[in-house]
Design a protein around this motif. Structure first.
Motif, mmCIF file in Angstrom:
data_model
loop_
_atom_site.group_PDB
_atom_site.id
_atom_site.type_symbol
_atom_site.label_atom_id
_atom_site.label_comp_id
_atom_site.label_asym_id
_atom_site.label_seq_id
_atom_site.Cartn_x
_atom_site.Cartn_y
_atom_site.Cartn_z
ATOM 1 N N GLY A 105 38.387 53.735 31.819
ATOM 2 C CA GLY A 105 39.559 52.865 31.944
ATOM 3 C C GLY A 105 40.081 52.827 33.367
ATOM 4 N N GLY A 106 40.083 53.984 34.045
ATOM 5 C CA GLY A 106 40.554 54.037 35.418
ATOM 6 C C GLY A 106 39.659 53.242 36.368
ATOM 7 N N LYS A 107 38.339 53.285 36.140
ATOM 8 C CA LYS A 107 37.413 52.540 36.989
ATOM 9 C C LYS A 107 37.575 51.031 36.792
ATOM 10 C CE LYS A 107 33.991 56.250 37.098
ATOM 11 N NZ LYS A 107 32.624 56.670 36.713
ATOM 12 N N ILE A 108 37.703 50.594 35.543
ATOM 13 C CA ILE A 108 37.878 49.161 35.274
ATOM 14 C C ILE A 108 39.191 48.662 35.871
ATOM 15 C CG2 ILE A 108 38.198 47.435 33.462
ATOM 16 C CD1 ILE A 108 36.332 49.094 31.720
ATOM 17 N N CYS A 110 40.785 49.946 38.367
ATOM 18 C CA CYS A 110 40.699 49.992 39.829
ATOM 19 C C CYS A 110 40.019 48.731 40.367
ATOM 20 C CB CYS A 110 39.932 51.243 40.266
ATOM 21 S SG CYS A 110 39.856 51.463 42.053
ATOM 22 N N ILE A 111 38.990 48.241 39.658
ATOM 23 C CA ILE A 111 38.313 47.019 40.086
ATOM 24 C C ILE A 111 39.274 45.842 40.044
ATOM 25 C CG2 ILE A 111 36.494 45.385 39.503
ATOM 26 C CD1 ILE A 111 34.869 47.759 38.439
ATOM 27 N N LEU A 112 39.952 45.664 38.917
ATOM 28 C CA LEU A 112 40.882 44.542 38.786
ATOM 29 C C LEU A 112 42.056 44.666 39.753
ATOM 30 C CD1 LEU A 112 40.934 44.269 34.874
ATOM 31 C CD2 LEU A 112 39.580 42.925 36.506
ATOM 32 N N TYR A 113 42.539 45.880 39.920
ATOM 33 C CA TYR A 113 43.666 46.112 40.820
ATOM 34 C C TYR A 113 43.301 45.760 42.257
ATOM 35 C CZ TYR A 113 47.738 48.515 42.742
ATOM 36 O OH TYR A 113 48.913 48.813 43.398
ATOM 37 N N ALA A 114 42.078 46.107 42.674
ATOM 38 C CA ALA A 114 41.640 45.798 44.041
ATOM 39 C C ALA A 114 41.435 44.304 44.230
ATOM 40 C CB ALA A 114 40.354 46.557 44.356
ATOM 41 N N LEU A 115 40.892 43.610 43.225
ATOM 42 C CA LEU A 115 40.639 42.177 43.356
ATOM 43 C C LEU A 115 41.928 41.386 43.547
ATOM 44 C CD1 LEU A 115 37.860 41.618 40.660
ATOM 45 C CD2 LEU A 115 37.593 41.642 43.143
ATOM 46 N N VAL A 116 42.996 41.835 42.916
ATOM 47 C CA VAL A 116 44.278 41.153 43.061
ATOM 48 C C VAL A 116 45.066 41.689 44.258
ATOM 49 C CG1 VAL A 116 46.485 40.636 41.938
ATOM 50 C CG2 VAL A 116 44.375 40.660 40.599
ATOM 51 N N GLY A 117 45.017 42.985 44.458
ATOM 52 C CA GLY A 117 45.865 43.607 45.474
ATOM 53 C C GLY A 117 45.419 43.364 46.900
ATOM 54 N N ILE A 118 44.113 43.307 47.136
ATOM 55 C CA ILE A 118 43.633 43.142 48.513
ATOM 56 C C ILE A 118 44.024 41.775 49.075
ATOM 57 C CG2 ILE A 118 41.556 42.953 49.937
ATOM 58 C CD1 ILE A 118 40.331 45.171 48.231
ATOM 59 N N PRO A 119 43.773 40.643 48.378
ATOM 60 C CA PRO A 119 44.258 39.360 48.938
ATOM 61 C C PRO A 119 45.770 39.313 49.097
ATOM 62 C CG PRO A 119 42.642 38.987 47.201
ATOM 63 C CD PRO A 119 42.986 40.434 47.155
ATOM 64 N N LEU A 120 46.498 39.874 48.106
ATOM 65 C CA LEU A 120 47.957 39.903 48.216
ATOM 66 C C LEU A 120 48.395 40.688 49.442
ATOM 67 C CD1 LEU A 120 50.786 39.391 46.997
ATOM 68 C CD2 LEU A 120 50.477 41.509 45.690
#
Length: 361
Positions: A105-108, A110-120
């Motif tokens: 759950g933490g890995k999944i 982390c992927i979604l969090y990075a995809l949204v957080g990095i452009p933001l």
């Protein structure tokens, strides 16, 4: 070749050459030390196996255990403070690697969090960097007015220099703080700050990883997080200025190309008006080509001289000035000679035509 294409090609070649130069320098500086360190560690490993009568598998298990124990040695990593620190390293693309999610759950997440957080995060840094550049320009402009400079305008170069100075001050101040709180050498502290602010994040030096600082020293944890974010904003503002300068160069090149194309199209249109100068009547009036007929300039002079005093071409070129030589004749003893463009000659001719038509009507 366009200037934009040349600049892009130069950047590609420069980057590749820069990589080659860096590889050569690191090869010279690090390869020999790496070989000697490998020999030293192999000797220690052999000594441990012989002293404790350990098998190769036992020694490998011990090695993996010690590696996994490193983040736990620094303290609890996944309470709120440590999680916040990890999230900051993710969206800023620093990624020290000091801690990583282990559950599915933490890995999944982390992927979604990075995809949204990095452009933001990138958009936020760019926006805040632009506001910071405007603020610095405002301060520099008022400073120039206070000291009574002749010109109070702020140039792009001055903003870049000011941003670089702020970056150096922030780097030096942060390095001194980490020397005090982490106990590092000054070189190691400067190295950590530089690797962090460039978002490289090699992970060989990571703050807040000693003596359970994430929980035992919340003030220092807050300082480290706020410092990294603020310093990244300053660096982003300087990067924004440099990128803006490159975009400005490309825009200027495109504007010059557009102007050159427009001038080319205009000159090609004017060349059509000058065709009559190469016809058998080599000194024909500029209006002849545009009106679609060849007119003997002597007859033109006879028809229009009585109605106007505008200049027109003579069949004879007494001064050898060329096809654009205009013989100005006035109704009197005074004679003037000047050189006019074909556009002006054609306009004068059209004025004569209109006046003669009005008189005939």
């Amino acid at each position: 070749m366009k200037r934009q294409n040349v600049r892009t090609l130069v950047l590609l070649v420069s980057t590749f050459l820069y990589l080659l130069a860096g590889a050569a320098v690191f090869d010279v500086l690090e390869s020999q030390y790496e070989e000697s360190e490998k020999v030293r560690l192999d000797n220690i490993t052999k000594t441990i196996k012989e002293h404790y009568n350990m098998t190769t598998n036992d020694l490998e298990d011990l090695r993996l255990t010690m590696i996994k124990y490193v983040p736990h040695k620094a303290g609890v990593q996944w309470k709120f403070t440590g999680s916040f620190y990890f999230c900051m390293t993710v969206i800023t693309t620093i990624g020290y690697g000091h801690s990583a999610p282990l559950t599915p759950g933490g890995k999944i997440f982390c992927i979604l969090y990075a995809l949204v957080g990095i452009p933001l995060n990138l958009v936020m840094f760019q926006s805040v960097g632009e506001r910071l550049n405007i603020f610095m320009g405002f301060c520099v402009k008022n400073f120039k007015r206070c000291v009574r400079f002749k010109k109070a305008e702020v140039s792009h170069t001055e903003l870049v220099m000011l941003g670089g100075l702020c970056t150096m001050l922030i780097t030096g101040g942060g390095a001194l703080a980490f020397v005090k709180f982490e106990g590092w050498h000054l070189l190691d502290s400067v190295y950590f700050v530089a690797i962090t602010l460039t978002t490289v994040g090699l992970g060989d030096f990571v703050a807040l990883q000693q003596n359970n600082m994430l929980q035992s020293n919340p003030e220092y944890a807050a300082f480290a997080i706020i410092y990294i974010l603020a310093a990244l904003v300053v660096v982003a503002s300087v990067m924004n200025l440099l990128v803006l300068r490159l975009l400005t160069l490309n825009t200027e090149d495109e504007r010059r190309e557009a102007q050159a194309q427009e001038m080319t199209s205009r000159s090609s249109g004017l060349d059509l008006n000058h065709i009559d100068g190469h016809l058998p009547y080599h000194h024909a009036h500029a209006g002849g080509a545009l009106l679609g007929k060849k007119t003997d300039p002597r007859s033109m002079c006879t028809s229009c001289c009585n109605d106007c005093k505008h200049p027109h071409r003579t069949h004879h070129d007494p001064y050898g000035i060329g096809a654009n030589a205009i013989h100005l004749q006035h109704m009197g003893p005074t004679i003037y000679h000047a050189t006019y463009s074909d556009d002006e000659t054609f306009e004068n001719f059209m004025t004569c035509e209109r006046s003669s038509k009005r008189k005939s009507i």
